[in-house]
Design a protein around this motif. Structure first.
Motif, mmCIF file in Angstrom:
data_model
loop_
_atom_site.group_PDB
_atom_site.id
_atom_site.type_symbol
_atom_site.label_atom_id
_atom_site.label_comp_id
_atom_site.label_asym_id
_atom_site.label_seq_id
_atom_site.Cartn_x
_atom_site.Cartn_y
_atom_site.Cartn_z
ATOM 1 N N ASN A 1 1.046 -1.053 0.095
ATOM 2 C CA ASN A 1 0.016 -0.122 0.272
ATOM 3 C C ASN A 1 0.928 1.157 0.049
ATOM 4 O O ASN A 1 0.333 2.312 0.447
ATOM 5 C CB ASN A 1 -0.910 -0.157 0.993
ATOM 6 C CG ASN A 1 -0.139 -0.004 2.564
ATOM 7 O OD1 ASN A 1 0.745 -0.054 2.803
ATOM 8 N ND2 ASN A 1 -1.363 0.298 3.166
ATOM 9 N N ARG B 1 -7.402 -3.994 -6.073
ATOM 10 C CA ARG B 1 -7.605 -2.765 -4.294
ATOM 11 C C ARG B 1 -8.517 -3.639 -3.996
ATOM 12 O O ARG B 1 -9.593 -3.152 -4.047
ATOM 13 C CB ARG B 1 -7.797 -1.744 -5.594
ATOM 14 C CG ARG B 1 -7.867 -0.728 -4.392
ATOM 15 C CD ARG B 1 -7.648 0.925 -5.064
ATOM 16 N NE ARG B 1 -5.925 0.823 -5.384
ATOM 17 C CZ ARG B 1 -5.484 1.276 -5.086
ATOM 18 N NH1 ARG B 1 -4.816 1.645 -3.507
ATOM 19 N NH2 ARG B 1 -4.399 1.499 -6.312
ATOM 20 N N SER B 2 -7.561 -3.024 -2.714
ATOM 21 C CA SER B 2 -8.824 -3.462 -1.238
ATOM 22 C C SER B 2 -8.133 -2.545 -0.213
ATOM 23 O O SER B 2 -7.047 -2.540 -0.291
ATOM 24 C CB SER B 2 -9.205 -4.870 -0.661
ATOM 25 O OG SER B 2 -7.633 -4.834 -0.286
ATOM 26 N N ARG B 3 -8.885 -2.369 0.553
ATOM 27 C CA ARG B 3 -8.708 -1.471 1.773
ATOM 28 C C ARG B 3 -8.079 -2.537 2.807
ATOM 29 O O ARG B 3 -7.557 -3.015 2.613
ATOM 30 C CB ARG B 3 -10.694 -1.038 2.573
ATOM 31 C CG ARG B 3 -11.203 -0.508 1.583
ATOM 32 C CD ARG B 3 -12.610 0.101 3.043
ATOM 33 N NE ARG B 3 -12.111 0.756 4.198
ATOM 34 C CZ ARG B 3 -13.008 1.334 4.407
ATOM 35 N NH1 ARG B 3 -14.454 1.288 3.924
ATOM 36 N NH2 ARG B 3 -12.623 2.053 5.892
ATOM 37 N N ASP C 1 -5.429 2.231 0.776
ATOM 38 C CA ASP C 1 -5.830 1.070 0.523
ATOM 39 C C ASP C 1 -4.756 -0.114 -0.114
ATOM 40 O O ASP C 1 -3.667 0.809 -0.300
ATOM 41 C CB ASP C 1 -6.904 1.005 -1.479
ATOM 42 C CG ASP C 1 -8.014 1.706 -0.898
ATOM 43 O OD1 ASP C 1 -8.751 1.553 0.235
ATOM 44 O OD2 ASP C 1 -8.390 1.786 -1.872
#
Length: 162
Positions: free
Chosen positions: A11, A39-41, A49
């Motif tokens: 990230n 992509r993710s939190r 992210d």
């Protein structure tokens, strides 16, 4: 030779660090299978992210030796280990599966990785190894992904440079 599935994430400048890690993996292990990137939190802390993907490769290294090699790769690319365990990072490289081995330790070496319960690990592995069976449950990766509550952890495709 063991068949291994890795989870790679970043990230901090993922467009720079993930392709660099893939290049080093190819140089060290030869042909590798690479999933799409997602992509993710961030999970476990409030941060930028993450971009994650999975890699399948064959290696003669033991799980501990491979884990040490991956940590050295992270370190070469600026991974900091002097802060909280869950924090921003240039690279996070984990062995998710090493053939069908089940290991709990030493240290943080656990196989299969518990993070498989998260979309950012499960989805990329299901993409490249849909028929691989979890060594404990016996479920195929495609089956695990098909029953995953995707609304809980949304992913978006993230193109990476070649």
């Amino acid at each position: 030779m063991a068949r291994v599935y890795l989870s790679l994430g970043s990230n901090i400048e993922p467009q720079r660090y993930l392709p660099a890690a893939l290049a080093e993996l190819r140089q060290a292990f030869g042909p590798i299978t690479v999933s799409p990137a997602y992509r993710s939190r961030s999970v476990g802390f409030d941060g930028a992210d993450f971009v994650n993907l999975a890699v399948g490769l064959d290696t003669p290294l033991s799980p501990a030796a491979l884990n040490d090699w991956l940590h050295a790769l992270e370190d070469r690319h600026g991974r900091r280990r002097d802060g909280p365990r869950y924090s921003d990072r240039t690279l996070d490289l984990d062995i998710v599966f090493y053939d069908a081995l089940v290991i709990d330790g030493p240290g943080h070496l656990q196989l299969p990785r518990k993070e498989l319960k998260h979309a950012f690990v499960l989805r990329p592995i299901a993409d490249i190894a849909p028929d691989f069976r979890h060594p404990i449950s016996g479920q195929r990766m495609a089956e695990l992904w098909a029953t995953f509550p995707v609304e809980r952890e949304p992913l978006t495709l993230e193109p990476l440079p070649d």
